[in-house]
Design a protein around this motif. Structure first.
Motif, mmCIF file in Angstrom:
data_model
loop_
_atom_site.group_PDB
_atom_site.id
_atom_site.type_symbol
_atom_site.label_atom_id
_atom_site.label_comp_id
_atom_site.label_asym_id
_atom_site.label_seq_id
_atom_site.Cartn_x
_atom_site.Cartn_y
_atom_site.Cartn_z
ATOM 1 N N GLY A 171 0.824 -1.213 0.000
ATOM 2 C CA GLY A 171 0.000 0.000 0.000
ATOM 3 C C GLY A 171 0.854 1.256 0.000
ATOM 4 O O GLY A 171 0.449 2.297 -0.510
ATOM 5 N N GLY A 172 2.045 1.155 0.577
ATOM 6 C CA GLY A 172 2.955 2.299 0.613
ATOM 7 C C GLY A 172 3.672 2.520 -0.709
ATOM 8 O O GLY A 172 4.191 3.598 -0.977
ATOM 9 N N ILE A 173 3.711 1.483 -1.538
ATOM 10 C CA ILE A 173 4.401 1.586 -2.833
ATOM 11 C C ILE A 173 3.404 2.016 -3.905
ATOM 12 O O ILE A 173 3.733 2.721 -4.844
ATOM 13 C CB ILE A 173 5.055 0.227 -3.192
ATOM 14 N N ASP A 174 2.144 1.594 -3.728
ATOM 15 C CA ASP A 174 1.097 1.807 -4.715
ATOM 16 C C ASP A 174 0.416 3.156 -4.459
ATOM 17 O O ASP A 174 -0.576 3.233 -3.749
ATOM 18 C CB ASP A 174 0.126 0.613 -4.572
ATOM 19 N N THR A 175 0.969 4.217 -5.038
ATOM 20 C CA THR A 175 0.376 5.522 -4.724
ATOM 21 C C THR A 175 -0.903 5.780 -5.535
ATOM 22 O O THR A 175 -1.575 6.772 -5.326
ATOM 23 C CB THR A 175 1.360 6.707 -4.905
ATOM 24 N N ALA A 176 -1.251 4.873 -6.453
ATOM 25 C CA ALA A 176 -2.475 5.058 -7.244
ATOM 26 C C ALA A 176 -3.710 5.098 -6.347
ATOM 27 O O ALA A 176 -4.717 5.717 -6.684
ATOM 28 C CB ALA A 176 -2.607 3.932 -8.266
ATOM 29 N N HIS A 177 -3.640 4.447 -5.187
ATOM 30 C CA HIS A 177 -4.839 4.334 -4.357
ATOM 31 C C HIS A 177 -5.210 5.650 -3.659
ATOM 32 O O HIS A 177 -6.325 5.796 -3.172
ATOM 33 C CB HIS A 177 -4.685 3.188 -3.337
ATOM 34 N N VAL A 178 -4.291 6.606 -3.632
ATOM 35 C CA VAL A 178 -4.558 7.873 -2.928
ATOM 36 C C VAL A 178 -5.767 8.604 -3.531
ATOM 37 O O VAL A 178 -6.537 9.252 -2.824
ATOM 38 C CB VAL A 178 -3.306 8.787 -2.956
ATOM 39 N N SER A 179 -5.954 8.451 -4.848
ATOM 40 C CA SER A 179 -7.084 9.135 -5.509
ATOM 41 C C SER A 179 -8.428 8.518 -5.132
ATOM 42 O O SER A 179 -9.469 9.089 -5.429
ATOM 43 C CB SER A 179 -6.925 9.054 -7.029
ATOM 44 N N TYR A 180 -8.423 7.348 -4.520
ATOM 45 C CA TYR A 180 -9.683 6.693 -4.169
ATOM 46 C C TYR A 180 -9.911 6.715 -2.667
ATOM 47 O O TYR A 180 -10.533 7.621 -2.140
ATOM 48 C CB TYR A 180 -9.746 5.286 -4.798
ATOM 49 N N VAL A 181 -9.366 5.741 -1.954
ATOM 50 C CA VAL A 181 -9.798 5.568 -0.559
ATOM 51 C C VAL A 181 -9.537 6.790 0.314
ATOM 52 O O VAL A 181 -10.284 7.059 1.244
ATOM 53 C CB VAL A 181 -9.227 4.266 0.046
ATOM 54 N N HIS A 182 -8.501 7.564 0.013
ATOM 55 C CA HIS A 182 -8.186 8.727 0.854
ATOM 56 C C HIS A 182 -8.805 10.023 0.316
ATOM 57 O O HIS A 182 -8.561 11.098 0.861
ATOM 58 C CB HIS A 182 -6.671 8.921 0.958
ATOM 59 N N ARG A 183 -9.582 9.910 -0.741
ATOM 60 C CA ARG A 183 -10.022 11.057 -1.533
ATOM 61 C C ARG A 183 -10.652 12.206 -0.747
ATOM 62 O O ARG A 183 -10.312 13.360 -0.941
ATOM 63 C CB ARG A 183 -11.009 10.538 -2.561
ATOM 64 N N TYR A 184 -11.576 11.884 0.147
ATOM 65 C CA TYR A 184 -12.300 12.972 0.817
ATOM 66 C C TYR A 184 -11.584 13.491 2.050
ATOM 67 O O TYR A 184 -11.649 14.658 2.375
ATOM 68 C CB TYR A 184 -13.723 12.531 1.180
ATOM 69 N N GLU A 185 -10.914 12.593 2.737
ATOM 70 C CA GLU A 185 -10.334 12.998 4.009
ATOM 71 C C GLU A 185 -9.154 13.945 3.850
ATOM 72 O O GLU A 185 -8.845 14.732 4.747
ATOM 73 C CB GLU A 185 -9.902 11.762 4.805
ATOM 74 N N VAL A 186 -8.500 13.883 2.684
ATOM 75 C CA VAL A 186 -7.354 14.778 2.504
ATOM 76 C C VAL A 186 -7.744 16.243 2.642
ATOM 77 O O VAL A 186 -6.933 17.083 3.022
ATOM 78 C CB VAL A 186 -6.651 14.536 1.136
ATOM 79 N N ASP A 187 -9.013 16.567 2.378
ATOM 80 C CA ASP A 187 -9.435 17.963 2.473
ATOM 81 C C ASP A 187 -9.531 18.459 3.902
ATOM 82 O O ASP A 187 -9.408 19.648 4.159
ATOM 83 C CB ASP A 187 -10.825 18.132 1.834
ATOM 84 N N THR A 188 -9.825 17.563 4.825
ATOM 85 C CA THR A 188 -10.057 18.002 6.192
ATOM 86 C C THR A 188 -8.883 17.687 7.112
ATOM 87 O O THR A 188 -8.749 18.285 8.164
ATOM 88 C CB THR A 188 -11.323 17.318 6.761
ATOM 89 N N ASP A 189 -8.031 16.730 6.715
ATOM 90 C CA ASP A 189 -6.926 16.370 7.607
ATOM 91 C C ASP A 189 -5.929 17.524 7.691
ATOM 92 O O ASP A 189 -5.488 18.046 6.663
ATOM 93 C CB ASP A 189 -6.217 15.112 7.096
ATOM 94 N N PRO A 190 -5.560 17.928 8.939
ATOM 95 C CA PRO A 190 -4.671 19.095 9.069
ATOM 96 C C PRO A 190 -3.286 18.863 8.491
ATOM 97 O O PRO A 190 -2.556 19.827 8.266
ATOM 98 C CB PRO A 190 -4.595 19.313 10.584
ATOM 99 N N MET A 191 -2.906 17.610 8.239
ATOM 100 C CA MET A 191 -1.571 17.371 7.692
ATOM 101 C C MET A 191 -1.574 17.228 6.166
ATOM 102 O O MET A 191 -0.556 16.864 5.569
ATOM 103 C CB MET A 191 -0.947 16.163 8.358
ATOM 104 N N HIS A 192 -2.720 17.448 5.552
ATOM 105 C CA HIS A 192 -2.797 17.407 4.087
ATOM 106 C C HIS A 192 -3.507 18.626 3.511
ATOM 107 O O HIS A 192 -3.233 19.016 2.382
ATOM 108 C CB HIS A 192 -3.559 16.147 3.635
ATOM 109 N N ALA A 193 -4.430 19.197 4.309
ATOM 110 C CA ALA A 193 -5.343 20.213 3.792
ATOM 111 C C ALA A 193 -4.606 21.435 3.251
ATOM 112 O O ALA A 193 -3.478 21.729 3.656
ATOM 113 C CB ALA A 193 -6.296 20.649 4.909
#
Ligand code: FES
Ligand SMILES: [Fe+2]
Length: 424
Positions: A171-193
């Motif tokens: 999962g750490g090598i496969d960065t393709a998954h970031v566009s899916y499972v993490h899609r919504y939370e990146v907007d609210t997480d203080p370490m990504h927003a």
């Protein structure tokens, strides 16, 4: 993956091909703070299928020895940690941090043949690392950036992941998954927003990978559309045999992981955040301590098992899923990953998978690990034993469309610790 390769990659116990390979590197065992006090309570740890005891002796040195007494197999968890070693509570045999037996009260003359195994330990980046391989093959110390920064720059947590290390690490090598499972939370997480990176990640879910094999592992270049003239490249590093460095987001702390087998059905997922040029702020540290970003909240009791776990379906929230607040309904990046990876079963059925072009990175990592494990059994030394090979960074950059990202990386990321951080 065929059966032989799958079996080789997932088995890490003593005497296995992959186990022998992993034992040639320094292995993260536990946080230094878990055995904070000299002569304080010892901790049971299981690593690479071996049951061990970690402790800090009277001199302040960390030790890692066999859990069981050589006399009649009593667990040294119940022993006394004092006066330079652990004394078994049953008949008083005493062992130092090297595993040497220094006292057999009823028969002092047999001391020499009562030794148990003891692995050399060092402390780096707030972790205790052990070397569990052949004594004459001990490698140089790790030099990953987070290992060599001052402690106030770094935050590290670990969590129990209830599956084989391989599917977790992938999962750490496969960065393709970031566009899916993490899609919504990146907007609210203080370490990504609030970062430009997110716009590009969300606008373009079809990552095109370029992958480069190098002398520490792999550099993975994930290309998404950037602006009219540019591509947005997320550059991930995978380092032998279990480290990943995550492409950063804006000015937020850099991140990475280590996946260390506990046994073939469980692993420790270590999550690391660090700021190369300054200490973490109280706010940043506070967020990490609360389990945000790549960290998590725990069940009470000190087991490091996440509060969201497979027994409660990771606290899945179907309303949040419908309302597009959590893509899968599970909250927290690490639990989003862990829920999917544990759902594959303790050991994924690798023979049944049907891989896609975005899996090229994990295919190459598997091949490299497999080759290195087989080569070692024929006497060929493993790659990247030298810590100086680990002085690399991940990056997230916009590059002109014609530019070759590998050439750019050679100039800006190789021995990257002296360079500015490249992150948008
Ligand atoms: S079992 Fe440990 S001293 Fe007897
Ligand atoms: Fe993830």
């Amino acid at each position: 993956m065929d059966k032989e390769m799958a079996q080789t990659l997932v088995r890490t116990g003593p005497g296995t091909l992959m186990g022998n390979l992993m034992r040639r590197y320094w292995v993260p065992i536990l946080s230094s703070s878990e055995i904070a006090q000299p002569d304080g309570p010892q901790k049971r740890v299981q690593i690479l299928g071996e049951k061990l005891i970690a402790f800090r002796d009277s001199s302040g040195h960390a030790g890692l020895i066999d859990e069981f007494c050589s006399h009649r197999g009593v667990s040294l968890f119940f022993g006394r940690n004092e006066e330079g070693g652990i004394r078994c509570a049953y008949h008083g045999l005493k062992f130092t941090r090297t595993g040497e037996c220094v006292d057999v009260p009823s028969a002092p003359q047999v001391c020499a043949r009562m030794a148990i195994k003891g692995y050399p330990c060092i402390e780096r980046g707030g972790l205790v690392w052990a070397y569990m391989g052949p004594p004459d093959k001990q490698p140089p110390f790790p030099e990953l950036e987070w290992c060599v920064l001052p402690e106030p720059h770094v935050f590290i947590s670990k969590r129990l992941q209830e599956c084989n290390y391989l599917q977790a690490m992938e999962g750490g090598i496969d960065t393709a998954h970031v566009s899916y499972v993490h899609r919504y939370e990146v907007d609210t997480d203080p370490m990504h927003a609030g970062t430009k990176a997110l716009d590009y990640i969300k606008a373009d879910g079809n990552v095109v990978f370029e992958i480069e094999k190098n002398d520490f592992g792999l550099t993975l270049y994930g290309r998404r559309n950037g602006d009219a003239e540019s591509y947005y490249w997320r550059i991930t590093q995978w380092l032998f045999p279990w480290f990943t460095l995550i492409p950063p987001f804006g000015d937020h702390a850099l991140g990475g992981h280590v996946w260390v087998p506990i046994d073939d059905h469980n692993c420790w997922a270590w999550s690391i955040n660090f700021q190369p040029t300054r200490p973490l702020t109280a706010d940043e540290r506070g967020h990490m301590e609360r389990g945000l970003g790549i960290h998590c909240e725990y069940e009470p009791g000190g087991s490091f098992r996440p509060r969201a776990n497979k027994d409660n379906d990771y606290l899945i929230d179907r309303v949040a899923q419908k309302e597009r607040r959590a893509y899968s309904g599970v909250f927290g990046f690490s639990m989003q990953d862990a829920s999917l990876q544990e759902s594959m079963g303790r050991i994924q059925n690798h023979e049944a998978e049907k891989l896609l072009p975005t899996d090229r990175g994990i295919v190459m990592a598997r091949r490299m690990l497999h080759e290195a494990a087989l080569a070692l059994s024929q006497g060929i030394e493993p790659p990247a034993l030298d810590g100086s090979k680990q002085r690399v960074r991940a990056a997230g950059v916009l590059l002109q469309r014609g530019l070759n990202p590998a050439e750019w990386a050679r100039e800006h990321l190789a021995d990257g610790l002296t360079q500015p951080v490249f992150s948008i």
